[in-house]
Write an enzyme that holds these catalytic residues in place. Structure first.
Site, short mmCIF file in Angstrom:
data_model
loop_
_atom_site.label_atom_id
_atom_site.label_comp_id
_atom_site.label_asym_id
_atom_site.label_seq_id
_atom_site.Cartn_x
_atom_site.Cartn_y
_atom_site.Cartn_z
N ARG A 189 0.82 -1.22 0.00
CA ARG A 189 0.00 0.00 0.00
C ARG A 189 0.86 1.27 0.00
NH1 ARG A 189 -2.19 -3.66 -1.42
NH2 ARG A 189 -4.13 -4.60 -0.70
N SER A 239 -11.61 -2.50 1.41
CA SER A 239 -10.94 -2.90 2.64
C SER A 239 -10.46 -1.64 3.36
CB SER A 239 -9.76 -3.81 2.31
OG SER A 239 -9.12 -4.24 3.49
N GLU A 309 -6.40 2.18 5.61
CA GLU A 309 -5.94 2.39 4.23
C GLU A 309 -6.55 3.67 3.68
OE1 GLU A 309 -6.46 -0.47 1.18
OE2 GLU A 309 -5.83 -2.15 2.42
#
Length: 316
Positions: A189, A239, A309
């Site tokens: 990420r 997510s 995230e």
């Protein structure tokens, strides 16, 4: 320090942008709930639709001339809005959005050259049409390829760094630079764009020849798995939490007894604990409060810190 964005500055900037863009590309007080997959959040003072890299360069020069800084968060770049949460107060400043005209994909043998506004689904289907394999993992990720580069998006064992050969970027001053996939500093990420104020314009993917029917079958299999295991029927940002090293965020949340836990209209999905969903007209404050409470309770129960995230925009 963030540039003061009062009515006088807004009007002056609007006039400057009007010399570069058509009026329908410059939206004042635009509802950000229409541009994010959480379907919540306040208004952006100025929302600018960008159709070409030449337009983007001119807009960046105009912003710079008004003293606006990317580093000071005087303006933001938005892709598909699939990994952001905009505050209920909205965004004081400018949002630049790569429009649906900035989505061209060119096939060059086993490579795809994609403009940053193209959705991952568009890219995956173009690859399939041309019998190119390696991008099936991304077909169901609800984002643009530009955003996927920023986050090194991934799913089902695949990540962007596995297929990116080259990225064309623009600096906040409008200068073009090119980086190889190796130079993009991809990690979980993470990418070079997280380290430096760069804007993704174009991505070249290096894929391999495959069987069109097998590629289609794989995409359908992954789509089926998503429908079965993810709460696609509700607005969300996918997510919500990063995977802590050695753990799975969804499992930690479930073990903390938070399946179905709600704050206002926001809820931890009962279908998949890694997803925060907008179940019932949630405010951005509901979603933020839920994220923070989940972090607190997971740390209390497992002594593991989970980080979101999701990128927060317009929050203090």
């Amino acid at each position: 320090m963030k540039t003061e964005f009062n009515q006088e500055v807004k009007q002056r900037l609007y006039q400057r942008l009007s010399q570069i863009l058509d009026s329908e590309q410059i939206l004042m007080n635009e509802e950000m709930s229409a541009h994010t997959t959480f379907r919540t959040g306040g208004k952006a003072d100025i929302f600018v639709e960008i159709n070409t890299s030449a337009q983007l360069s001119k807009v960046l020069v105009a912003l710079q001339a008004e003293g606006f800084s990317y580093l000071n968060e005087d303006f933001y770049l938005l892709g598909n809005g699939s990994n952001v949460l905009v505050s209920d107060k909205g965004i004081r400043g400018v949002v630049l959005h790569l429009s649906n005209k900035y989505t061209h994909i060119v096939v060059n043998e086993t490579k795809l050259v994609c403009e940053a506004g193209a959705s991952l689904a568009q890219v995956a289907h173009k690859a399939c049409e041309n019998g190119l394999t390696g991008f099936e993992f991304a077909a169901g990720i609800p984002g643009s390829i530009g955003g996927a580069i920023v986050m090194n998006a991934g799913a089902y064992g695949g990540e962007m760094r596995q297929v990116v050969e080259r990225v064309l970027l623009m600096t906040p001053s409008g200068k073009l630079i090119e980086k190889s996939g190796a130079e993009m500093n991809f990690a979980y990420r993470h990418s070079l764009v997280k380290e430096q104020p760069l804007i993704v314009l174009e991505v070249t993917l290096a894929l391999t020849l495959g069987n069109k029917d097998e590629i289609q079958a794989k995409m359908e299999e992954l789509a089926c798995r998503r429908r079965e295991k993810q709460p696609l029927e509700y607005p969300s940002a996918g997510s919500t939490f990063k995977r802590p090293e050695g753990y799975y965020a969804g499992k930690l949340i479930e073990e903390a007894g938070l399946r179905g836990f709600s704050v206002g209209g926001a809820q931890i999905s009962e279908k998949h604990c890694g997803f925060v969903i907008n179940k019932n007209n949630a405010s951005a404050a509901d979603i933020q409060a839920l994220i923070m409470e989940v972090q607190r309770q997971v740390f209390a129960s497992a002594k593991v810190r989970i980080e979101p995230e999701v990128i927060l925009l317009g929050f203090d």
